[in-house]
Enzyme design. Structure first.
Site, mmCIF file in Angstrom:
data_model
loop_
_atom_site.group_PDB
_atom_site.id
_atom_site.type_symbol
_atom_site.label_atom_id
_atom_site.label_comp_id
_atom_site.label_asym_id
_atom_site.label_seq_id
_atom_site.Cartn_x
_atom_site.Cartn_y
_atom_site.Cartn_z
ATOM 1 N N ARG A 29 -90.208 -36.654 37.790
ATOM 2 C CA ARG A 29 -90.733 -35.292 37.938
ATOM 3 C C ARG A 29 -89.867 -34.532 38.950
ATOM 4 O O ARG A 29 -89.835 -34.905 40.131
ATOM 5 C CB ARG A 29 -92.182 -35.310 38.419
ATOM 6 C CG ARG A 29 -93.150 -36.041 37.477
ATOM 7 C CD ARG A 29 -93.435 -35.232 36.225
ATOM 8 N NE ARG A 29 -94.232 -35.967 35.258
ATOM 9 C CZ ARG A 29 -95.564 -35.978 35.224
ATOM 10 N NH1 ARG A 29 -96.250 -35.301 36.149
ATOM 11 N NH2 ARG A 29 -96.212 -36.644 34.296
ATOM 12 N N GLU A 70 -90.140 -32.057 40.835
ATOM 13 C CA GLU A 70 -91.032 -31.146 41.540
ATOM 14 C C GLU A 70 -90.685 -31.161 43.017
ATOM 15 O O GLU A 70 -90.670 -32.215 43.652
ATOM 16 C CB GLU A 70 -92.492 -31.568 41.329
ATOM 17 C CG GLU A 70 -92.933 -31.503 39.870
ATOM 18 C CD GLU A 70 -94.340 -32.029 39.666
ATOM 19 O OE1 GLU A 70 -94.870 -32.659 40.610
ATOM 20 O OE2 GLU A 70 -94.902 -31.820 38.592
ATOM 21 N N ARG A 90 -98.652 -37.197 48.781
ATOM 22 C CA ARG A 90 -99.079 -37.892 47.573
ATOM 23 C C ARG A 90 -98.181 -37.623 46.357
ATOM 24 O O ARG A 90 -98.519 -38.030 45.250
ATOM 25 C CB ARG A 90 -100.525 -37.512 47.230
ATOM 26 C CG ARG A 90 -100.744 -36.050 46.906
ATOM 27 C CD ARG A 90 -102.191 -35.805 46.496
ATOM 28 N NE ARG A 90 -102.400 -34.448 46.002
ATOM 29 C CZ ARG A 90 -103.483 -34.050 45.352
ATOM 30 N NH1 ARG A 90 -104.450 -34.915 45.103
ATOM 31 N NH2 ARG A 90 -103.616 -32.804 44.943
ATOM 32 N N HIS A 91 -97.031 -36.949 46.571
ATOM 33 C CA HIS A 91 -96.129 -36.651 45.456
ATOM 34 C C HIS A 91 -94.796 -37.377 45.607
ATOM 35 O O HIS A 91 -94.254 -37.477 46.708
ATOM 36 C CB HIS A 91 -95.862 -35.142 45.350
ATOM 37 C CG HIS A 91 -97.007 -34.372 44.760
ATOM 38 N ND1 HIS A 91 -97.982 -33.798 45.535
ATOM 39 C CD2 HIS A 91 -97.325 -34.100 43.465
ATOM 40 C CE1 HIS A 91 -98.865 -33.185 44.745
ATOM 41 N NE2 HIS A 91 -98.484 -33.355 43.491
ATOM 42 N N GLU A 94 -106.892 -37.475 42.787
ATOM 43 C CA GLU A 94 -106.581 -37.799 41.398
ATOM 44 C C GLU A 94 -105.600 -38.962 41.285
ATOM 45 O O GLU A 94 -104.592 -39.015 41.985
ATOM 46 C CB GLU A 94 -105.984 -36.562 40.727
ATOM 47 C CG GLU A 94 -105.540 -36.799 39.294
ATOM 48 C CD GLU A 94 -104.384 -35.900 38.887
ATOM 49 O OE1 GLU A 94 -103.636 -36.290 37.982
ATOM 50 O OE2 GLU A 94 -104.228 -34.824 39.495
ATOM 51 N N SER A 99 -104.622 -38.739 34.626
ATOM 52 C CA SER A 99 -104.878 -37.545 33.818
ATOM 53 C C SER A 99 -104.821 -37.942 32.351
ATOM 54 O O SER A 99 -103.927 -38.705 31.944
ATOM 55 C CB SER A 99 -103.839 -36.465 34.116
ATOM 56 O OG SER A 99 -104.108 -35.298 33.382
ATOM 57 N N ARG A 118 -99.924 -44.164 43.257
ATOM 58 C CA ARG A 118 -101.078 -43.415 43.756
ATOM 59 C C ARG A 118 -102.347 -44.264 43.721
ATOM 60 O O ARG A 118 -103.196 -44.157 44.613
ATOM 61 C CB ARG A 118 -101.264 -42.123 42.952
ATOM 62 C CG ARG A 118 -102.169 -41.145 43.642
ATOM 63 C CD ARG A 118 -102.235 -39.815 42.931
ATOM 64 N NE ARG A 118 -101.051 -39.000 43.145
ATOM 65 C CZ ARG A 118 -100.946 -37.717 42.792
ATOM 66 N NH1 ARG A 118 -101.970 -37.114 42.214
ATOM 67 N NH2 ARG A 118 -99.835 -37.049 43.005
#
Length: 646
Positions: free
Chosen positions: A416, A418, A424-425, A568, A571, A620
């Site tokens: 990812r 991002e 948490r990323h 979370e 998903s 996670r």
């Protein structure tokens, strides 16, 4: 001083000018029968002046008598008149005032020179011999004290090898026949008096004058003490062994052969035994200066904080220092155990899904287009065209359902792009993905997922209790509480809870923030008594294009997220398996159906079962289950916007 008046006056005057006290008394007889010449008197005065110049003490010269000879040796307490004066008076007085020194012949001069050079050469030779002897003695001593490397080829020949020394580089020369034991088995399989080999990491070295204690560590958890005491029957050999033990550096890998003896050791995991060292060899030597001590890295934040008020505060090790030297950080019991728990989650994930009829697949990570709308993508050149690193195996696990593989899962890397700098990323993580055909409702999938997570949670607490105990000594946490049946909240209920918590939810169609998720988790724990719950019916606008819309209200979708402790971890959704509906949703979201999506949609045109699935982030799950403060602690070598090494 009894001398002629003019000379005496002159000498006294000079002494007064220099403020010098004349302390040497020279007795000179002035009788005419003894005073042979004026030159003789002057010579005696010159001698007196020279003696004063050399600062001889009063006791140096007791008397000088001129009655018997013009030159007489002056001595007192082994002090003598210099040879130059002796020669001067011998020539000046005994030979008479007009005598001239004899000239040496060339042969005499040559002989004297040769003798002088011979004496010098002999002196240099003796000096060189002495130096060579000392050097030879030094080398012999050095050789006697030197500890040579050991080439260990066979256990049967071990008695011919030195009992200490670095092991020659292990290059698969032979199979030595040694059997290395596990520290964790010592108190179970062995008894006092057994001789055995151990290979481990040197955790500490504690030498004393006549002994040395070391601690060996295996697998980051298991430790045993080994000791060596000076042998009176072999003082030189034992002193050499202690010297070698003192030279060992912490964190080195060593092989130790020894005999188990009874002991009471409180600081090691093996408490009733210790190893009496017979021989020891270093397999891999660690640097003397390490980036930090494993002992410091293993302390809890609470322990470090409490020490700051003491005279010897423990050092704080920053996250970047730890990650720069991640291999060192992972040697601590807690961090090493985290990686083992990560492995356990994968194992339990597989076991649960295998038992529920799933098949593991492996999908490509180089793809032609984006697999997740709304997520950043890494691109790379692919032989002149642009390819992407897969953001998930989403499209391919759906095509697997179209291939009549009704239940599939995959464990693989996810990328990812991002630019998120949160705790948490990550830019790369491990995805636990599953997809399955359904009969009627996506709740079929949620039940499978719930059973799978129950299996993971229970398995961790029972089968990996040792690792969890080590982790919780440094990072405090409690086991995750969960319900027997799935705890599922619907979106409207979640909005009501958040509104009551004081959050501005607007029209209720926006995504949850981190603070909202945490507040929702606290409320669910208080209301339903669980740390693990599901939230479904997310607004369609915030879900990917492949999500099936809600049949009663197209503003919402048949999608869901799963939470642990209010954050979370997963998903998922029922997927849109109708190709025309997929194209319509792509158009509504403004996404161009490129080459990659064309084949994806085409697979549905050839017939596909209704299906649903989920994507779970491994790091996670571990991070939240263990109650860690940062997801990077749950990643072996994390990747974020600021880190691509090590």
């Amino acid at each position: 001083v009894c001398m002629p008046s003019p000379i005496t006056s002159s000498l006294v005057a000079r002494c007064n000018q220099r403020r010098t006290v004349v302390v040497t008394i020279i007795s000179v007889c002035t009788a005419s029968s003894h005073l042979r010449s004026e030159r003789e008197v002057m010579l005696k005065w010159m001698m007196a002046a020279s003696l004063m110049w050399m600062q001889l003490r009063p006791r140096t010269v007791a008397a000088l008598s001129l009655s018997s000879s013009p030159l007489q040796r002056l001595s007192h307490r082994q002090q003598t008149v210099p040879l130059s004066f002796t020669r001067l008076f011998s020539e000046g007085v005994n030979s008479g005032a007009t005598a001239a020194p004899e000239e040496r012949t060339e042969e005499e001069k040559a002989r004297i020179k040769a003798e002088r050079e011979a004496r010098k050469a002999e002196k240099e030779r003796l000096k060189a011999e002495k130096k060579a002897k000392k050097e030879a003695e030094r080398l012999a001593k050095e050789e006697a004290e030197k500890i040579h490397d050991v080439v260990y080829l066979s256990y049967d020949e071990q008695d011919t090898y030195s009992v200490m020394g670095d092991m020659a580089r292990i290059m698969s020369r032979s199979r030595s026949g040694r059997s290395f034991e596990k520290v964790k088995d010592l108190e179970i399989k062995f008894q006092v008096g057994d001789k055995l080999w151990l290979r481990g990491r040197l955790q500490s070295v504690r030498p004393t004058g006549r002994s040395c204690f070391i601690v060996l560590r295996q697998d980051s958890f298991d430790t045993v003490q080994a000791c060596y005491f000076k042998d009176k029957e072999d003082p030189e050999g034992s002193q050499k062994m202690i010297k070698y033990l003192k030279s060992l550096t912490e964190e080195s890998i060593v092989d130790v052969e020894g005999t188990l003896v009874e002991a009471d050791v409180k600081s090691c995991s093996v408490k009733t035994m210790e190893l009496s060292i017979n021989r020891i060899h270093t397999v891999s030597k660690a640097d003397a200066m390490l980036p930090f001590l494993v002992e410091d890295a293993a302390r809890s934040e609470k322990e470090v904080e409490e020490s700051q008020e003491t005279d010897r505060p423990f050092p704080r090790l920053g996250q970047e220092l730890r990650l720069d030297n991640r291999w060192m950080d992972l040697r601590t019991p807690a961090n090493n155990a985290i990686m083992r728990v990560q492995s356990a989650v994968c194992q339990l994930f597989r076991e649960s899904l295998y038992s529920q009829g799933f098949c593991e697949i492996h999908t490509p990570k180089l793809i032609a287009g984006e697999s997740e709308s709304g997520a950043g993508v890494f691109t790379t050149d692919y032989f002149g065209t642009t390819a992407c690193l897969a953001q998930s195996p989403q499209l391919y696990k759906q095509m697997a359902i179209s291939s009549d593989m009704d239940r599939v899962f995959e464990i693989g890397p996810v990328f990812r792009a991002e630019n998120s700098h949160t705790r948490r990323h990550l830019c790369e993580f491990t995805g636990l993905d599953l997809e399955m055909a359904i009969d009627d409702h996506y709740m079929e999938t949620l039940e499978v997922i719930h059973n799978m997570f129950k299996y993971i949670f229970a398995g961790l607490e029972t089968r990996w209790a040792k690792e969890l105990s080590a982790i919780r000594e440094q990072y405090e946490s409690e086991p995750v509480e969960f319900t027997e049946e799935p705890c599922v909240l619907h979106w409207p209920e979640a909005m009501e809870i958040l509104g009551a918590e004081g959050f501005d939810i607007g029209d209720g169609m926006g995504d949850l923030t981190g603070a909202m998720e945490l507040a929702l988790g606290r409320a669910v724990k208080e209301k339903y008594g669980t740390d693990f719950f599901m939230l479904d019916k997310y607004p369609s606008v915030i879900r990917p294009f492949y999500t099936m819309p809600d049949p009663d209200d197209a503003r919402f979708s048949n999608s869901y997220d799963i939470f642990i402790r209010g954050q979370e971890i997963c998903s998922g959704a029922q997927r849109c398996h109708d190709p025309d509906l997929v194209l319509k949703i792509l158009e509504e979201k403004g996404i161009e159906a490129g080459e990659g999506l064309e084949t994806y949609v085409q697979s549905f045109r050839h017939g596909v079962s209704p299906h649903a699935g989920a994507g779970i982030g491994l790091e996670r799950v571990v991070f939240l289950y263990l109650g860690l403060d940062n997801v990077r602690k749950a990643s072996m070598f994390p990747r974020d916007p600021n880190r691509c090494t090590p």
